[in-house]
Design an enzyme around this catalytic site. Structure first.
Site, PDB file in Angstrom:
ATOM      1  CE  LYS A 110      -4.276  -2.091   1.528  1.00  0.00           C
ATOM      2  NZ  LYS A 110      -4.360  -2.840   2.651  1.00  0.00           N
ATOM      3  CE  LYS A 189      -5.656 -10.106  -3.402  1.00  0.00           C
ATOM      4  NZ  LYS A 189      -6.152 -10.267  -2.517  1.00  0.00           N
ATOM      5  CE  LYS A 192     -13.497  -6.930  -0.622  1.00  0.00           C
ATOM      6  NZ  LYS A 192     -13.343  -6.751   0.696  1.00  0.00           N
TER       7      LYS A 192
HETATM    8  P1  ADP Z   1      -9.678  -7.726  -1.164  1.00  0.00           P
HETATM    9  O1  ADP Z   1      -8.187  -7.913  -1.427  1.00  0.00           O
HETATM   10  O2  ADP Z   1     -10.665  -7.730  -2.236  1.00  0.00           O
HETATM   11  O3  ADP Z   1      -9.588  -6.185  -0.350  1.00  0.00           O
HETATM   12  P2  ADP Z   1      -9.876  -8.928   1.729  1.00  0.00           P
HETATM   13  O4  ADP Z   1      -8.720  -8.332   1.815  1.00  0.00           O
HETATM   14  O5  ADP Z   1     -11.000  -8.152   2.099  1.00  0.00           O
HETATM   15  O6  ADP Z   1     -10.174  -8.714  -0.082  1.00  0.00           O
HETATM   16  O7  ADP Z   1      -9.877 -10.350   1.679  1.00  0.00           O
HETATM   17  C1  ADP Z   1     -10.997 -11.045   2.593  1.00  0.00           C
HETATM   18  C2  ADP Z   1     -10.705 -12.713   2.317  1.00  0.00           C
HETATM   19  O8  ADP Z   1     -10.520 -13.058   0.902  1.00  0.00           O
HETATM   20  C3  ADP Z   1      -9.293 -12.842   2.954  1.00  0.00           C
HETATM   21  O9  ADP Z   1      -9.203 -14.165   3.598  1.00  0.00           O
HETATM   22  C4  ADP Z   1      -8.472 -13.021   1.492  1.00  0.00           C
HETATM   23  O10 ADP Z   1      -7.313 -13.744   1.733  1.00  0.00           O
HETATM   24  C5  ADP Z   1      -9.462 -13.637   0.356  1.00  0.00           C
HETATM   25  N1  ADP Z   1      -9.213 -13.215  -0.725  1.00  0.00           N
HETATM   26  C6  ADP Z   1      -9.234 -11.951  -1.171  1.00  0.00           C
HETATM   27  N2  ADP Z   1      -8.979 -11.982  -2.660  1.00  0.00           N
HETATM   28  C7  ADP Z   1      -8.452 -13.084  -2.936  1.00  0.00           C
HETATM   29  C8  ADP Z   1      -8.239 -13.866  -4.239  1.00  0.00           C
HETATM   30  N3  ADP Z   1      -8.075 -13.257  -5.138  1.00  0.00           N
HETATM   31  N4  ADP Z   1      -7.973 -15.346  -4.251  1.00  0.00           N
HETATM   32  C9  ADP Z   1      -8.008 -15.801  -3.015  1.00  0.00           C
HETATM   33  N5  ADP Z   1      -8.521 -15.344  -1.640  1.00  0.00           N
HETATM   34  C10 ADP Z   1      -8.783 -14.033  -1.642  1.00  0.00           C
END
Ligand code: ADP
Ligand code: TRP
Length: 321
Positions: A110, A189, A192
């Site tokens: 970040k 990956k 959001k």
């Molecule tokens: P984002 O990256 O979209 O902000 P979060 O950090 O809120 O997602 O992640 C919530 C959960 O979903 C976590 O356990 C994270 O490891 C899983 N997760 C998010 N994106 C992925 C992805 N592309 N593949 C697998 N798991 C994911």
């Protein structure tokens, strides 16, 4: 066995969230005592609009319940309904080396992207450690990107136990190999924060457009593609289609004769069908918000009772009591 995981209400949930964390978490609710929560305190590090936070929190509750979280088996609650966790986070932060947090990839990424970090963003893993430790959690189902945070939690717990005597259970991350990192529409990956998501629930036309817009290379339909398993649409199809259907498309792509348009259409159809029941369930829940709020209220009461026990243990161990 205590199973625990959290998800931030920072935007619409997507296939990465679903296959990386929600599905494994839902499957695990049969295997032990599961605690799942909406990490609204954590969302304050990246989202600053109160109306949006409130709406996203409700949306995550609806999404998770619609996808199969069963409040009869799992304790489901909102993180900030258990404010005890912030007291524990303070206690843990006094034993957390700065270097441990400085090494966290998610923080470094970040900052590298130009975000000017707040203290909250820097301390994010300490609050996450408190989330995990305050419920005596054994297993934490997460996607690959959260593994390091669970390792930080283990380090902090060991340090506390060493300093003040045995207090915390040492947790293990649980990561499903095949869905640890679901790719987004750009092949990176899915996240959001990268704007490359396919939402679990969304408007049909917009989602069809997103999927039909997946970028493919310029090889013609007849050309064999020996790298078929690396094709983005095939990777996503494997998640949402029955295995024999996905296999069949992969073979047709490999040997030539399958056009990308047909493949993407199959991906959209299978994706849309995969969530049909959940979509119906979500509409029912959305029409019954009293029930949803009741689930979260009841979950918070149960979670808070557990949290108080462990917090008291930590207060005693450290001489606050
Ligand atoms: P984002 O990256 O979209 O902000 P979060 O950090 O809120 O997602 O992640 C919530 C959960 O979903 C976590 O356990 C994270 O490891 C899983 N997760 C998010 N994106 C992925 C992805 N592309 N593949 C697998 N798991 C994911
Ligand atoms: N940091 C996690 C994420 O962004 C959310 C989270 C907060 C969490 N506290 C947690 C996950 C405790 C597992 C356990 O995905």
């Amino acid at each position: 066995m205590r199973i625990l995981s959290g998800i931030q209400p920072s935007g619409a949930l997507h296939l990465g969230n679903y296959f990386g964390m929600m599905r494994p978490a839902i499957d695990l609710q049969e295997k032990g005592e599961a605690f799942y929560f909406i990490a609204d305190y954590h969302s304050m590090t990246s989202l600053f609009d109160p109306v949006e936070r409130r709406q996203n929190t409700l949306d995550v509750a609806l999404d998770f319940l619609a996808c199969g979280l069963d409040p009869k088996r799992s304790v489901f609650f909102k993180q900030s309904d258990v404010p005890e966790v912030t007291e524990l986070a303070w206690m843990l932060s006094t034993l957390t080396p700065m270097g441990l947090l400085q090494r966290c990839h998610s923080y470094k990424d970040k900052v590298d992207k130009g975000l000017s970090p707040s203290h909250g963003l820097f301390a994010y893993p300490v609050l996450m450690a408190a989330d995990i430790l305050i419920y005596d959690s054994n297993v934490v189902p997460v996607g690959q990107d959260q593994k390091q945070h669970v390792e930080v939690t283990r380090d902090i717990a060991l340090k506390f136990n060493e300093q003040y005597g045995p207090t915390f259970v040492i947790p293990e991350p649980q990561i499903r190999g095949e869905t640890a990192k679901v790719p987004g529409v750009d092949g990176e990956k899915m996240s959001k924060s990268y704007g490359n998501t396919i939402e679990i629930f969304g408007e049909e036309k917009a989602l069809r457009k997103k999927i039909m817009g997946l970028k493919m290379d310029s090889r013609g339909p007849a050309e064999p593609k020996p790298d078929a398993e690396q094709n983005l649409a095939i990777q996503l199809l494997k998640l949402v289609a029955p295995p024999e259907v996905a296999k069949d498309f992969e073979e047709r792509l490999r040997f030539g004769g399958l056009g990308y348009g047909e493949l993407k259409k199959a991906l959209f159809d299978n994706y849309w069908n995969y969530f049909t029941d959940a979509r119906t369930k979500r509409a029912e829940l959305a029409a019954n918000l009293d029930y949803v709020n009741g689930v979260l209220r009841e979950g918070a009461a149960q979670a808070r009772a557990q949290a108080r026990v462990v917090l008291q243990r930590a207060r005693l161990a450290s001489g606050l009591e």
